[in-house]
Write a protein that holds these residues in place. Structure first.
Motif, PDB file in Angstrom:
ATOM      1  N   LEU A   1      34.619  33.012  40.367  1.00  0.00           N
ATOM      2  CA  LEU A   1      33.945  33.031  41.341  1.00  0.00           C
ATOM      3  C   LEU A   1      34.752  32.985  42.497  1.00  0.00           C
ATOM      4  O   LEU A   1      34.407  33.531  43.341  1.00  0.00           O
ATOM      5  CB  LEU A   1      32.158  32.712  41.838  1.00  0.00           C
ATOM      6  N   ALA A   2      35.129  31.975  42.850  1.00  0.00           N
ATOM      7  CA  ALA A   2      36.094  30.692  43.922  1.00  0.00           C
ATOM      8  C   ALA A   2      37.430  32.089  43.984  1.00  0.00           C
ATOM      9  O   ALA A   2      38.034  31.896  44.864  1.00  0.00           O
ATOM     10  CB  ALA A   2      36.406  29.692  43.681  1.00  0.00           C
ATOM     11  N   ASP A   3      37.780  32.281  43.039  1.00  0.00           N
ATOM     12  CA  ASP A   3      38.841  33.309  42.895  1.00  0.00           C
ATOM     13  C   ASP A   3      38.847  34.329  43.633  1.00  0.00           C
ATOM     14  O   ASP A   3      40.109  35.192  44.526  1.00  0.00           O
ATOM     15  CB  ASP A   3      39.157  33.177  41.675  1.00  0.00           C
ATOM     16  N   VAL A   4      37.571  35.315  43.123  1.00  0.00           N
ATOM     17  CA  VAL A   4      37.555  36.069  43.571  1.00  0.00           C
ATOM     18  C   VAL A   4      36.927  36.124  44.773  1.00  0.00           C
ATOM     19  O   VAL A   4      36.899  37.667  45.742  1.00  0.00           O
ATOM     20  CB  VAL A   4      36.654  36.788  42.305  1.00  0.00           C
ATOM     21  N   ARG A   5      36.569  34.948  45.367  1.00  0.00           N
ATOM     22  CA  ARG A   5      35.366  35.568  46.573  1.00  0.00           C
ATOM     23  C   ARG A   5      36.046  36.140  47.726  1.00  0.00           C
ATOM     24  O   ARG A   5      35.900  36.883  48.469  1.00  0.00           O
ATOM     25  CB  ARG A   5      35.043  34.057  46.917  1.00  0.00           C
TER      26      ARG A   5
END
Length: 87
Positions: A27-31
Motif C-alpha cells: 500500500l505504501a508503494d501504491v499510495r
C-alpha cells in the motif's frame, strides 16, 4: 517491569507480523500513485478535502479485491468511515 513486557510485545507482533507488514509495504508503494491520480484530494466529487486521506479498497480484499491502483481510491477520513459503516 518494562523489561518483562518488551519480549512479549515483540513475540506478539512477530506472530501477527509478516503478512500485515508486506501488505502495508504494498500500500505504501501504491499510495503516491493514488494520491497523484486524485490530485491529493478526496475522490468523492462534492468533497475534495486535501487532508487526512485514507486508501479505500473498492472491492474488499476478502471478496477477492487486490491492492492494485485500480482497486483503490483516496477518501478523506469522514467519507472513508461512512463508506465502511455497516448499515
Amino acid at each position: 517491569m518494562l523489561t518483562r513486557r518488551t519480549p512479549m510485545r515483540r513475540t506478539r507482533m512477530k506472530a501477527v507480523g509478516t503478512k500485515g507488514r508486506q501488505r502495508m509495504a504494498r500500500l505504501a508503494d501504491v499510495r503516491p500513485e493514488i494520491l497523484a491520480r486524485a490530485s491529493g484530494r478526496c475522490e468523492v466529487p462534492w468533497c475534495r478535502r486535501p487532508v487526512r486521506l485514507d486508501l479505500h479498497h473498492v472491492e474488499r480484499r476478502s471478496a477477492g479485491g487486490g491492492d492494485g491502483a485500480a482497486n483503490l481510491v483516496a477518501l478523506c477520513r469522514i467519507h472513508h468511515r461512512q463508506v465502511d459503516a455497516p448499515w
